[in-house]
Enzyme design. Sequence first.
Site, PDB file in Angstrom:
ATOM      1  N   LYS A 170     -29.124 -22.161  -2.419  1.00  0.00           N
ATOM      2  CA  LYS A 170     -28.725 -20.744  -2.559  1.00  0.00           C
ATOM      3  C   LYS A 170     -27.733 -20.677  -3.714  1.00  0.00           C
ATOM      4  O   LYS A 170     -26.552 -20.945  -3.543  1.00  0.00           O
ATOM      5  CB  LYS A 170     -28.079 -20.273  -1.262  1.00  0.00           C
ATOM      6  N   GLY A 200     -17.079 -23.611  -3.441  1.00  0.00           N
ATOM      7  CA  GLY A 200     -16.682 -22.214  -3.596  1.00  0.00           C
ATOM      8  C   GLY A 200     -15.281 -21.997  -3.066  1.00  0.00           C
ATOM      9  O   GLY A 200     -14.445 -22.914  -3.092  1.00  0.00           O
ATOM     10  N   SER A 201     -15.050 -20.800  -2.555  1.00  0.00           N
ATOM     11  CA  SER A 201     -13.695 -20.428  -2.142  1.00  0.00           C
ATOM     12  C   SER A 201     -13.332 -21.050  -0.788  1.00  0.00           C
ATOM     13  O   SER A 201     -14.207 -21.403   0.014  1.00  0.00           O
ATOM     14  CB  SER A 201     -13.602 -18.908  -2.035  1.00  0.00           C
ATOM     15  N   GLU A 220     -11.954 -19.483   1.707  1.00  0.00           N
ATOM     16  CA  GLU A 220     -12.324 -18.565   2.795  1.00  0.00           C
ATOM     17  C   GLU A 220     -13.768 -18.806   3.225  1.00  0.00           C
ATOM     18  O   GLU A 220     -14.058 -18.959   4.408  1.00  0.00           O
ATOM     19  CB  GLU A 220     -12.203 -17.094   2.356  1.00  0.00           C
ATOM     20  N   GLY A 231     -15.621 -21.401   2.500  1.00  0.00           N
ATOM     21  CA  GLY A 231     -15.762 -22.790   2.952  1.00  0.00           C
ATOM     22  C   GLY A 231     -15.473 -22.932   4.440  1.00  0.00           C
ATOM     23  O   GLY A 231     -16.155 -23.664   5.165  1.00  0.00           O
ATOM     24  N   GLU A 273     -16.248 -28.448  -1.247  1.00  0.00           N
ATOM     25  CA  GLU A 273     -15.409 -28.592  -2.444  1.00  0.00           C
ATOM     26  C   GLU A 273     -14.858 -27.197  -2.746  1.00  0.00           C
ATOM     27  O   GLU A 273     -15.607 -26.300  -3.123  1.00  0.00           O
ATOM     28  CB  GLU A 273     -16.246 -29.152  -3.595  1.00  0.00           C
ATOM     29  N   CYS A 291     -12.795 -25.468 -10.671  1.00  0.00           N
ATOM     30  CA  CYS A 291     -12.114 -25.897  -9.440  1.00  0.00           C
ATOM     31  C   CYS A 291     -10.989 -26.863  -9.776  1.00  0.00           C
ATOM     32  O   CYS A 291      -9.921 -26.822  -9.185  1.00  0.00           O
ATOM     33  CB  CYS A 291     -13.079 -26.601  -8.512  1.00  0.00           C
ATOM     34  N   GLU A 338      -4.589 -20.351  -6.339  1.00  0.00           N
ATOM     35  CA  GLU A 338      -5.576 -20.559  -7.394  1.00  0.00           C
ATOM     36  C   GLU A 338      -5.839 -19.232  -8.106  1.00  0.00           C
ATOM     37  O   GLU A 338      -6.336 -18.285  -7.496  1.00  0.00           O
ATOM     38  CB  GLU A 338      -6.863 -21.098  -6.758  1.00  0.00           C
TER      39      GLU A 338
HETATM   40  P1  ADP Z   1     -16.267 -17.624  -5.553  1.00  0.00           P
HETATM   41  O1  ADP Z   1     -14.939 -17.202  -5.031  1.00  0.00           O
HETATM   42  O2  ADP Z   1     -16.268 -18.767  -6.469  1.00  0.00           O
HETATM   43  O3  ADP Z   1     -17.166 -16.472  -5.934  1.00  0.00           O
HETATM   44  P2  ADP Z   1     -17.562 -17.809  -3.028  1.00  0.00           P
HETATM   45  O4  ADP Z   1     -17.020 -18.745  -2.028  1.00  0.00           O
HETATM   46  O5  ADP Z   1     -17.410 -16.345  -2.775  1.00  0.00           O
HETATM   47  O6  ADP Z   1     -16.958 -18.304  -4.370  1.00  0.00           O
HETATM   48  O7  ADP Z   1     -19.088 -18.063  -3.307  1.00  0.00           O
HETATM   49  C1  ADP Z   1     -19.658 -19.332  -3.490  1.00  0.00           C
HETATM   50  C2  ADP Z   1     -21.062 -19.313  -2.934  1.00  0.00           C
HETATM   51  O8  ADP Z   1     -20.998 -18.992  -1.546  1.00  0.00           O
HETATM   52  C3  ADP Z   1     -21.992 -18.264  -3.569  1.00  0.00           C
HETATM   53  O9  ADP Z   1     -23.299 -18.791  -3.664  1.00  0.00           O
HETATM   54  C4  ADP Z   1     -21.950 -17.144  -2.561  1.00  0.00           C
HETATM   55  O10 ADP Z   1     -23.118 -16.336  -2.586  1.00  0.00           O
HETATM   56  C5  ADP Z   1     -21.869 -17.900  -1.255  1.00  0.00           C
HETATM   57  N1  ADP Z   1     -21.297 -17.126  -0.137  1.00  0.00           N
HETATM   58  C6  ADP Z   1     -20.399 -16.119  -0.193  1.00  0.00           C
HETATM   59  N2  ADP Z   1     -20.131 -15.659   1.038  1.00  0.00           N
HETATM   60  C7  ADP Z   1     -20.858 -16.411   1.910  1.00  0.00           C
HETATM   61  C8  ADP Z   1     -21.013 -16.431   3.332  1.00  0.00           C
HETATM   62  N3  ADP Z   1     -20.348 -15.584   4.114  1.00  0.00           N
HETATM   63  N4  ADP Z   1     -21.825 -17.358   3.859  1.00  0.00           N
HETATM   64  C9  ADP Z   1     -22.490 -18.239   3.078  1.00  0.00           C
HETATM   65  N5  ADP Z   1     -22.405 -18.246   1.738  1.00  0.00           N
HETATM   66  C10 ADP Z   1     -21.603 -17.348   1.149  1.00  0.00           C
END
Ligand code: ADP
Length: 477
Positions: free
Chosen positions: A171, A224-225, A227, A229, A246, A280, A379
């Site tokens: 995804k 990703g973030s 939250e 994660g 990560e 990151c 961050e």
């Molecule tokens: P960033 O802050 O770098 O945008 P996110 O953590 O929001 O990072 O997003 C990183 C990935 O996680 C993206 O592919 C995003 O679509 C996906 N994502 C965001 N929210 C969710 C969720 N609730 N469940 C699963 N995947 C998510």
Amino acid sequence: MTEHGLLIGGEWEHAAETIPTIDPSDGTVIARLARGTAADVDRAVTAAEAALSGAWGALPAFERGRILTRIGALILEHQDALTRIEAADVGKPLRQARADVIACARYFEFYGGAADKVMGDTIPFLDGYTVLTLREPHGVTGHIIPWNYPLQILGRSVAAALAMGNACVLKPAEDASLSALMVARLAIEAGLPPGALNVVTGLGEEAGAALARHPGVNHLSFTGSVEVGRLIQAAAALNTIPVTLELGGKSPQLVFADADLDAALPFVVNAVIQNAGQTCSAGSRLLVEDAIYDTFLARVAERFRALRAGPASRDLDLGPVVNAGQRERVERFLALARKDGLPILAEGTIEADVPSEGHYVRPTLIGDVPPDHPLAQEEVFGPVLSAIRVRDEEHALEVANGTPYGLVAGIWTRDGGRQFRLARRLKAGQVFINNYGAAGGVELPFGGVKASGHGREKGFEALLGFSTTKTVALRHG
Ligand code: ADP
């Protein structure tokens, strides 16, 4: 305009709904992505399961490796197109986009070569037994990746998972999925059997969440973030599956009075402006020993004043940030710094004629930042460097370790004892001595401690994370 589909079981499928993807350099819609649903994710997982019990699962390890190596070669062959796509989709200056393409190819080469070199053990045991271990794939692996380094993160996670014989459901991020779709096309061209790699584009809360909670997924890897994660780990807990996270950092560079400052200077600047700070492992805190603080900061400030931001195609020091939300986030931090009276030591420039719909922010050097201020703790994910004055080695260590994060750290000193004392005591997954980032380091295990996450990607170690040990004990008398 190109409307992209979903890759499920080796077939490209149209989705009922699409979402736009935007070039952050000028705000134009450059393509439309399929808005994958929970039902699409479900079919992708079923296709991955079918691949495992079909052609993909039956391939010997060296054949898997050959296919991965071919994918790497095709990525290099198409590097100009991939560079343009990544630059337009993420806003990366062309040179940085090209470096990402080459790194992505390196992951496929590295894991292609490694696929048939992961071995189990035979274990000395009781008389009358032979005991051995088999390294086996988890099965279906889910990969949720962000928009900041789509090609690199796809490479490090999907190539390692495929090398071990897993079947992947990927995804990509809604802001930047185009390069992942192109690599998937190249993977099919390279002969990857149907269903070994499935790509479901779409929104995080829809396709991403559906993948994270799907009971047919046997391992999740997420970048990703913090939250999101935590949501991923919670979803994984409900299915009792392993997860690699990560989640970013607030990584320090420690510069001591005895360091080679000429060598340190370009690394210190590049570590926070590369990819407009949306990295990151960005070196976003600069800890400088008191004795050289003023003189070194004057040099860093001079470099910052020379930095230029503009459209990715102009290939300047930095491009735009990825979207309006990201720009507002960086601007909020800068407004907070001003409100709290933190000294703005230097700013770079945004080219005068940038498109008004682009998302540009000025590279900014701030200091002296109190170590407990949000600019030194949180961050920013933008080209903002927070400098902190430290008294000595012990103080530097205390400040360096004093955030919720622990991803990477850089040490600049000629003192060998100090290099190793600090390398051991810094709370981070990677420590760089007299360099920063080791040029990407495809071969080097990477990941964090504390809120930066857990599990390791990159290098040989990632192969252990993407597989599990089965112990076979034979009693033969
Ligand atoms: P960033 O802050 O770098 O945008 P996110 O953590 O929001 O990072 O997003 C990183 C990935 O996680 C993206 O592919 C995003 O679509 C996906 N994502 C965001 N929210 C969710 C969720 N609730 N469940 C699963 N995947 C998510």
